[in-house]
Design an enzyme around this catalytic site. Structure first.
Site, PDB file in Angstrom:
ATOM      1  N   SER A 113       0.771  -0.906   0.164  1.00  0.00           N
ATOM      2  CA  SER A 113      -0.217  -0.111  -0.149  1.00  0.00           C
ATOM      3  C   SER A 113       0.703   1.033   0.369  1.00  0.00           C
ATOM      4  CB  SER A 113      -1.192  -0.309   1.055  1.00  0.00           C
ATOM      5  OG  SER A 113      -2.106   1.447   1.369  1.00  0.00           O
ATOM      6  N   HIS A 114       0.749   2.141   0.756  1.00  0.00           N
ATOM      7  CA  HIS A 114       0.904   3.694   1.110  1.00  0.00           C
ATOM      8  C   HIS A 114       2.903   2.803   1.725  1.00  0.00           C
ATOM      9  CE1 HIS A 114      -0.365   2.207   4.540  1.00  0.00           C
ATOM     10  NE2 HIS A 114       0.263   3.225   5.456  1.00  0.00           N
ATOM     11  N   ASP A 278      -2.433   6.627  -3.491  1.00  0.00           N
ATOM     12  CA  ASP A 278      -1.643   6.196  -2.818  1.00  0.00           C
ATOM     13  C   ASP A 278      -0.082   4.676  -3.242  1.00  0.00           C
ATOM     14  OD1 ASP A 278      -3.284   3.734  -2.640  1.00  0.00           O
ATOM     15  OD2 ASP A 278      -3.097   3.411  -1.018  1.00  0.00           O
ATOM     16  N   ASP A 280      -1.033   1.211  -4.128  1.00  0.00           N
ATOM     17  CA  ASP A 280      -2.109   0.603  -4.480  1.00  0.00           C
ATOM     18  C   ASP A 280      -3.400   1.240  -4.821  1.00  0.00           C
ATOM     19  OD1 ASP A 280      -2.898   0.549  -1.951  1.00  0.00           O
ATOM     20  OD2 ASP A 280      -3.487  -1.064  -2.170  1.00  0.00           O
ATOM     21  N   ASP A 282      -5.569   2.424  -3.532  1.00  0.00           N
ATOM     22  CA  ASP A 282      -6.765   2.543  -2.881  1.00  0.00           C
ATOM     23  C   ASP A 282      -6.925   4.021  -1.983  1.00  0.00           C
ATOM     24  OD1 ASP A 282      -5.365   1.842  -1.190  1.00  0.00           O
ATOM     25  OD2 ASP A 282      -5.975  -0.038  -0.776  1.00  0.00           O
ATOM     26  N   ARG A 283      -6.056   4.436  -1.886  1.00  0.00           N
ATOM     27  CA  ARG A 283      -6.566   5.352  -1.490  1.00  0.00           C
ATOM     28  C   ARG A 283      -6.941   6.906  -1.934  1.00  0.00           C
ATOM     29  NH1 ARG A 283      -3.206   5.574   4.649  1.00  0.00           N
ATOM     30  NH2 ARG A 283      -3.644   3.059   4.593  1.00  0.00           N
ATOM     31  N   LYS A 377     -11.663  -0.315  -0.670  1.00  0.00           N
ATOM     32  CA  LYS A 377     -12.214   1.713  -0.775  1.00  0.00           C
ATOM     33  C   LYS A 377     -11.068   1.235  -1.947  1.00  0.00           C
ATOM     34  CE  LYS A 377      -7.616   2.315   1.966  1.00  0.00           C
ATOM     35  NZ  LYS A 377      -7.284   0.272   2.308  1.00  0.00           N
TER      36      LYS A 377
HETATM   37  C1  G16 Z   1      -5.098  -0.389   5.300  1.00  0.00           C
HETATM   38  C2  G16 Z   1      -6.634  -0.587   5.624  1.00  0.00           C
HETATM   39  C3  G16 Z   1      -7.141   0.102   6.277  1.00  0.00           C
HETATM   40  C4  G16 Z   1      -6.858   0.909   7.425  1.00  0.00           C
HETATM   41  C5  G16 Z   1      -5.234   1.502   6.849  1.00  0.00           C
HETATM   42  C6  G16 Z   1      -4.548   1.822   8.293  1.00  0.00           C
HETATM   43  O1  G16 Z   1      -5.040   0.499   4.363  1.00  0.00           O
HETATM   44  O2  G16 Z   1      -7.326  -1.442   4.150  1.00  0.00           O
HETATM   45  O3  G16 Z   1      -8.464  -0.301   6.150  1.00  0.00           O
HETATM   46  O4  G16 Z   1      -7.699   1.494   7.427  1.00  0.00           O
HETATM   47  O5  G16 Z   1      -4.482   0.039   6.925  1.00  0.00           O
HETATM   48  O6  G16 Z   1      -3.948   0.593   8.900  1.00  0.00           O
HETATM   49  P1  G16 Z   1      -4.018   0.932  10.687  1.00  0.00           P
HETATM   50  O7  G16 Z   1      -4.151   2.243  11.067  1.00  0.00           O
HETATM   51  O8  G16 Z   1      -4.071  -0.453  11.507  1.00  0.00           O
HETATM   52  O9  G16 Z   1      -2.176   1.051  10.127  1.00  0.00           O
HETATM   53  P2  G16 Z   1      -4.420   0.428   3.270  1.00  0.00           P
HETATM   54  O10 G16 Z   1      -4.320   1.411   2.324  1.00  0.00           O
HETATM   55  O11 G16 Z   1      -2.666   0.351   3.768  1.00  0.00           O
HETATM   56  O12 G16 Z   1      -4.111  -0.818   2.605  1.00  0.00           O
END
Ligand code: G16
Length: 544
Positions: A113-114, A278, A280, A282-283, A377
């Protein structure tokens, strides 16, 4: 097909977090590390023989090698068809759509992800189920359990597959299709939003746009949709070429890591609309000239205006937000007289509500917003939603947000992250919060009297499952809240997240700096958790 059974050493740290297994690239490159986890996933699933698996990733370092390994393990384990994004690329929402559209059994998405990429960065893998959404907790627990006893995996022996050319081939009885990474997703967006209005608004110059793809996956999607389909100039896109190390960027769309976009949007030359996504895809981060829209507000505003969008013209069934997300969307739901659900952090918790048709929109404070259209998302979807709104209401982003606050009041909100905290200190903080939580109700601290304090435990009304230990909530009589939880996505030490919110009904006080408006609550949060004192850090690593 020639299949080899490889004896392997067992790893004991393959516990998926909030969103899949995320580790340093060096961890994933350990002998058989990826192979073990993929085999553990397949061993935990049933009845997939002969069915289709979708594979794609955000293009970061190790993406291509990982895909070649997965292809061969999937073939050896009996999948009948593999659907793979061209060049190994699929954004997370596009992968979710492709699983649904082609009726695949599931999908493997390669992304952290990010989190930063490159040889010294992070890598990740997550499994998505038949509905296109992240595997639920019972599955991810099963993957972890299996990984702890796994002693061998199976892998087919055939040459690497060419990932660059679109088309279908059959290799040892397995149908392997390389698909256009963007086309299906773009078609889906066109079915939801008013593309002719968007095109007209962009081409007439009414709406100007800056989109920062942060050298990650959304570049090709943004180029096709914004430039080729909607006629935006190419220079509306920044960092639109996906790079294996994301160009050294930290592709986390917030005011700190997307500061170039933020600087532009607060300058005299700002376009009408600015956004970033971000690693991937989704953000989303949404900005207008002179304004940053918090993700919590964004969700509330999208819900309040949904019927202006063709795809949601019939209204919303309900909405959902993760627990730490501000209560702004709750106010909209109340006015619309629709249910509003509160789930733990993690997109996987929305899946059941979406499948049961209980909700149409959902979102999280962590820059994630989405809807019924997929089970992840979706960054570009959120951007198109906002563009459609601006074009339809013919108002600036700033006016839309301020009008919303006038109608509903403002939930002033901020999140403070303390990253790379030593794990033992983080555990100490959580234990001390657990002790305090029982004594806090009815105590008064300055202007704030504690109404309730608890550790959030979620009961899924659809499948009856329970997810405990989902963060500490301290709610005050005046509706303000402080929430504490440990991130489930970091790869170094622990990240403590503190979420702070206060409701402000008075429109004369809406234009306050959140850090000032929340100052008393921020001090209280430190009093409760003593993170600064315990770590020696003088301020949060990231404030959003
Ligand atoms: C992931 C999850 C989200 C979550 C985010 C932050 O996002 O898919 O549902 O809100 O992590 O999670 P945490 O607070 O546990 O770090 P992504 O975009 O990283 O896949």
């Amino acid at each position: 097909m020639h299949i080899k059974t490889i004896l392997t050493q067992t790893y004991h740290d393959q516990n998926p977090g909030t969103s899949g297994l995320r580790k340093k690239v060096s961890v994933f490159k350990q002998v058989n590390y990826l192979e073990n986890f993929v085999q553990a996933i397949f061993d935990s699933l049933e009845n997939y023989q002969g069915k289709a698996l979708v594979i794609g990733g955000d293009g970061r370092h190790f993406n291509r090698e990982a895909i070649q390994i997965i292809i061969k393990i999937a073939a050896a384990n009996g999948f009948g068809e593999l659907i793979i994004g061209q060049n190994g690329l699929l954004s997370t929402p596009a992968a979710s759509h492709i699983i649904r559209k082609y009726g695949a059994f599931g999908g493997l998405i390669l992304s952290a992800s990010h989190n930063p990429a490159g040889e010294h960065g992070d890598f990740g893998i997550k499994y998505n189920v038949t509905n296109g959404g992240p595997a639920p907790e019972k599955d991810t627990l099963a993957f972890f359990e299996r990984s702890k006893t796994l002693e061998h995996y199976q892998i087919a022996e055939f040459p690497d597959i060419n990932l660059d050319t679109i088309g279908t081939q059959t290799v040892d009885g397995v149908k392997i299709t390389i698909i256009d990474s963007v086309a299906d997703y773009a078609e889906l967006m066109q079915s939801i939003f008013d593309f002719s209005l968007l095109k007209q608004s962009i081409q007439s110059g009414y709406m100007t746009l800056a989109f920062d793809a942060m050298s990650a996956i959304t570049g090709p999607y943004a180029k096709y949709i914004f430039v080729d389909m909607l006629g935006a100039p190419l220079n509306a896109l920044q960092n639109a070429q996906p790079l294996e190390d994301f160009g050294g960027h930290h592709p986390d769309p917030n005011l700190i890591y997307a500061h170039e976009l933020a600087d532009l949007m607060f300058s005299d030359d700002a376009p009408t609309f600015g956004a970033a996504s971000d690693g991937d895809g989704d953000r989303n981060m949404i900005m207008g000239k002179g304004i940053f829209v918090t993700p919590s507000d964004s969700l509330a505003i999208l819900a309040a205006n949904a019927t202006l969008i063709p795809g949601y013209a019939n209204g919303l069934k309900g909405v959902a937000r993760s627990m730490p997300t501000s209560q702004a969307v709750d106010r909209v739901a109340k006015k619309l007289n629709i249910p509003c659900y509160e789930t733990p952090t993690g997109w996987k918790f929305f899946g059941n509500l979406l499948d049961a048709d209980k909700i149409t929109l959902c979102g999280e404070e962590s820059f994630g917003t989405g809807s019924q259209h997929v089970r992840e998302k979706d960054g570009l979807w959120a951007v198109l939603f906002w563009l459609n709104l601006v074009a339809r209401r013919r108002q600036s982003v700033l006016d839309i947000v301020e009008e919303h606050w006038q109608t509903y009041g403002r939930d002033i909100y901020s999140r403070h992250d303390y990253e790379a905290v030593e794990s033992s200190i983080a555990q100490e903080i959580m234990s001390s919060l657990r002790e305090q939580i029982q004594t806090l109700p009815h105590q008064t601290f300055g202007d704030y009297t504690v109404k309730y304090a608890d550790e959030f435990c979620y009961h899924d009304s659809i499948d009856g499952s329970t997810s405990a230990n989902q963060g500490f909530r301290v709610g005050f009589e005046n509706g303000s809240r402080i929430v504490f939880r440990l991130s489930g996505t970091g790869t170094v030490g622990a990240t403590l997240r503190i979420y702070i919110e206060r409701f402000e009904p008075d429109s004369n006080k809406h234009n306050q700096d959140p850090q000032i408006a929340l100052a008393q609550l921020i001090e209280l949060a430190e009093q409760f958790c003593r993170v600064k004192e315990r770590t020696g850090l003088t301020e949060p690593t990231v404030i959003t």
